[in-house]
Scaffold this motif. Structure first.
Motif, short mmCIF file in Angstrom:
data_model
loop_
_atom_site.label_atom_id
_atom_site.label_comp_id
_atom_site.label_asym_id
_atom_site.label_seq_id
_atom_site.Cartn_x
_atom_site.Cartn_y
_atom_site.Cartn_z
N ASP A 34 -14.51 -0.17 -2.64
CA ASP A 34 -15.77 -0.36 -1.92
C ASP A 34 -16.23 0.90 -1.19
OD1 ASP A 34 -15.83 -3.06 -2.71
OD2 ASP A 34 -14.56 -3.65 -1.01
N PHE A 35 -15.38 1.92 -1.17
CA PHE A 35 -15.72 3.16 -0.46
C PHE A 35 -16.37 4.15 -1.43
CE2 PHE A 35 -12.31 2.90 3.13
CZ PHE A 35 -12.85 1.70 3.54
N ILE B 222 -4.86 7.40 4.44
CA ILE B 222 -5.70 8.44 3.84
C ILE B 222 -5.18 9.83 4.20
CG2 ILE B 222 -8.02 9.47 3.86
CD1 ILE B 222 -9.12 6.61 4.18
N GLU C 66 -6.76 2.42 8.06
CA GLU C 66 -6.83 3.22 6.83
C GLU C 66 -6.60 4.71 7.07
OE1 GLU C 66 -6.83 1.85 4.13
OE2 GLU C 66 -7.75 -0.12 4.35
N ALA D 38 -17.03 4.93 4.47
CA ALA D 38 -16.80 3.47 4.60
C ALA D 38 -18.13 2.81 4.94
CB ALA D 38 -15.77 3.21 5.68
N TYR E 93 -9.58 2.05 -2.96
CA TYR E 93 -10.77 1.80 -2.14
C TYR E 93 -11.99 1.59 -3.04
CZ TYR E 93 -7.85 3.67 1.60
OH TYR E 93 -6.83 3.89 2.49
N ILE F 247 -14.54 10.64 2.62
CA ILE F 247 -14.53 9.21 2.28
C ILE F 247 -15.52 8.49 3.18
CG2 ILE F 247 -13.14 7.12 2.17
CD1 ILE F 247 -10.73 8.78 1.58
N LYS G 51 0.83 -1.20 0.00
CA LYS G 51 0.00 0.00 0.00
C LYS G 51 0.87 1.26 0.00
CE LYS G 51 -3.77 -0.02 2.44
NZ LYS G 51 -4.70 0.04 3.57
N LEU H 170 -8.28 6.74 -5.96
CA LEU H 170 -9.22 6.34 -4.91
C LEU H 170 -10.03 5.11 -5.32
CD1 LEU H 170 -10.50 9.88 -3.81
CD2 LEU H 170 -9.19 8.28 -2.39
N TYR I 225 -16.68 8.47 -2.13
CA TYR I 225 -15.89 9.66 -1.81
C TYR I 225 -16.39 10.86 -2.60
CZ TYR I 225 -13.73 6.20 -4.83
OH TYR I 225 -13.54 5.16 -5.69
#
Length: 464
Positions: A39-40, A124, A120, A110, A37, A108, A5, A33, A42
């Motif tokens: 699944d997030f 971030i 995270e 979640a 991420y 963001i 990461k 992004l 934003y």
């Protein structure tokens, strides 16, 4: 996974800092992004954003926004959190921070968790700082380029205006510069009368300002400027029965601390002009004011040179030059020499002030009966003159007769005049001196044979 990461973060940093275009940079940020991420959700809340991002989840960061958590993150420069047990999601607000300030907030979301994942947060935070630094660099670069372009515009405009352009040329050039540089739809320049009551639309303004529809805008801005409002920046003008132009910028023109006039720049779209544009306009007109003033003064001086100060008719010198030029390029022309009968008696009876007023009344009558290229002038003393280029003798005689008939009706105390008329055309050799001599001789005959009449060039025929 953590190691990969942070390797990714290094690559992201390189990628974000490789672009100095704000739009490209923000597009890259959302691509990153989505990769990191998937699944997030934003959003990016930007302050002072002047770009269009219809395809990106970017919204303006308003200080009156109901999202106080985002505002707090922006003001404090620290990460903020928001949790929703009902919707079962957690939100993180990360400020996009550069060395000189905060440029926005990254929101963001979640899903399916009451608290934002701790592992995270640090990543971030670093990502937001990286994006903030890259965004600052891009904005500073674009600001510097804009500043250079603005300086070039001011320099080029000032240089061009200081090249002794005439007033109409000056205003036309300024109008074109402003339309091109500011995407303005209408540009107008206005000069106050000496009593500050009326305004004159200067040549070079766009045609709209010469129409009746423009009067409401002109009168509204004029009133604001006269009240000392200074430069005006109106994003959405709403006046009764006026809906055409909403974006207005107006800047007063001041010479030696005296209000001389103002300029108006308009666009139909509300909030079309930015405040940066407004500041540039003020700077441009400030640097150009000397050239504009010089053009005004030069034309005022030229007008004084060619105008008789009492009658406001042209000077004899101006008339001489026009006749000589006309005899070179035109086909024909008629010259009328006019003398006030018994003018000495008027001065002796009523005084020289009344004598001057009589001259002014006669001059005003001449201005009313001539038109187009015709020239009225003060020849000297109580003698006035009219030159009619491209006008045949019969038409000139008719005008002289009309003048003689109207004089006694239009003056107080009533006077009469005598006229001598001469004519030239290309068919015979002639000269300016001989044209004047014939008219002078005809006038002498008119004076000696009863006055209040018109005599044609040396043929001794009384016309009236």
């Amino acid at each position: 996974m953590e190691e990969n990461k942070y390797k990714k973060l290094f690559q992201i940093t390189e990628k974000l800092h490789s672009s100095l275009d704000v739009n490209t940079l923000l597009g890259e940020l959302f691509v990153i992004l989505q990769e990191v991420y998937p699944d997030f959700s934003y959003y990016l809340l930007l302050s002072q954003d002047t770009h269009s991002h219809n395809d990106l989840p970017i919204i303006d960061l308003d200080y009156d926004s109901e999202n106080m958590t985002a505002i707090h993150a922006y003001v404090s420069g620290n990460i903020q959190f928001e949790n929703s047990i009902v919707d079962n999601h957690a939100i993180l607000y990360a400020p996009l921070k550069g060395g000189q300030g905060v440029y926005g907030v990254l929101q963001i979301i979640a899903p399916n968790t009451p608290h934002f994942p701790d592992h995270e947060i640090e990543f971030i935070t670093l990502l937001a700082r990286c994006a903030g630094s890259a965004l600052e660099n891009a904005q500073l670069y674009q600001q510097s380029r804009r500043a250079i372009a603005d300086l070039q515009l001011i320099n080029e405009t000032s240089h061009r205006l200081n090249s002794n352009l005439r007033l109409t040329e000056t205003m036309t050039f300024m109008s074109e510069q402003i339309k091109t540089s500011f995407d303005a739809e209408e540009v107008g320049f206005f000069l106050f009368s000496h009593d500050q009551v009326k305004v004159k639309v200067l040549s070079g303004s766009t045609p709209f300002f010469f129409t009746k529809q423009a009067r409401s805008y002109i009168d509204y801005i004029k009133e604001k400027i006269q009240k000392g409002s200074g430069p005006l920046f109106i994003g959405d003008l709403n006046l009764a029965n006026i809906t055409s132009f909403h974006s207005i910028m107006a800047v007063p023109m001041i010479q030696r601390q005296k209000l001389k006039g103002f300029s108006i720049i308009m666009h139909q779209i509300p909030y079309f002009f930015s405040f940066e544009t407004f500041k540039l306009l003020q700077s441009l007109l400030h640097h150009s004011s000397l050239a504009l003033t010089n053009s005004l003064l030069r034309e005022e001086l030229e007008k004084l040179v060619i105008t008789d100060h009492l009658t406001k008719l042209h000077s004899r010198k101006f008339l001489d030059e026009k006749i000589q030029r006309s005899m070179k390029k035109d086909e024909e022309g008629t010259f009328i020499l006019i003398d006030i009968d018994n003018f000495k008696e008027i001065n002796d009876t009523y005084g020289h002030q009344i004598g001057d007023e009589v001259l002014i009344q006669l001059a005003n009558l001449i201005k009313r009966i001539i038109h187009g290229r015709d020239i009225g002038a003060r020849w000297g003393g109580e003698e006035l003159a009219i030159y009619l280029p491209m006008v045949p003798l019969n038409t000139g005689i008719a005008l002289a007769k009309s003048l003689v008939e109207k004089v006694s009706e239009s003056t107080n105390p009533p006077i009469t005049v005598s006229c001598g008329v001469s004519y030239w055309n290309k068919e015979r050799l002639d000269s300016y001196q001989y044209l004047f001599k014939r008219a002078d001789e005809a006038l002498y005959i008119a004076k000696e044979t009863g006055k209040n009449k018109v005599i044609i060039q040396g043929d001794n025929i009384t016309v009236s």
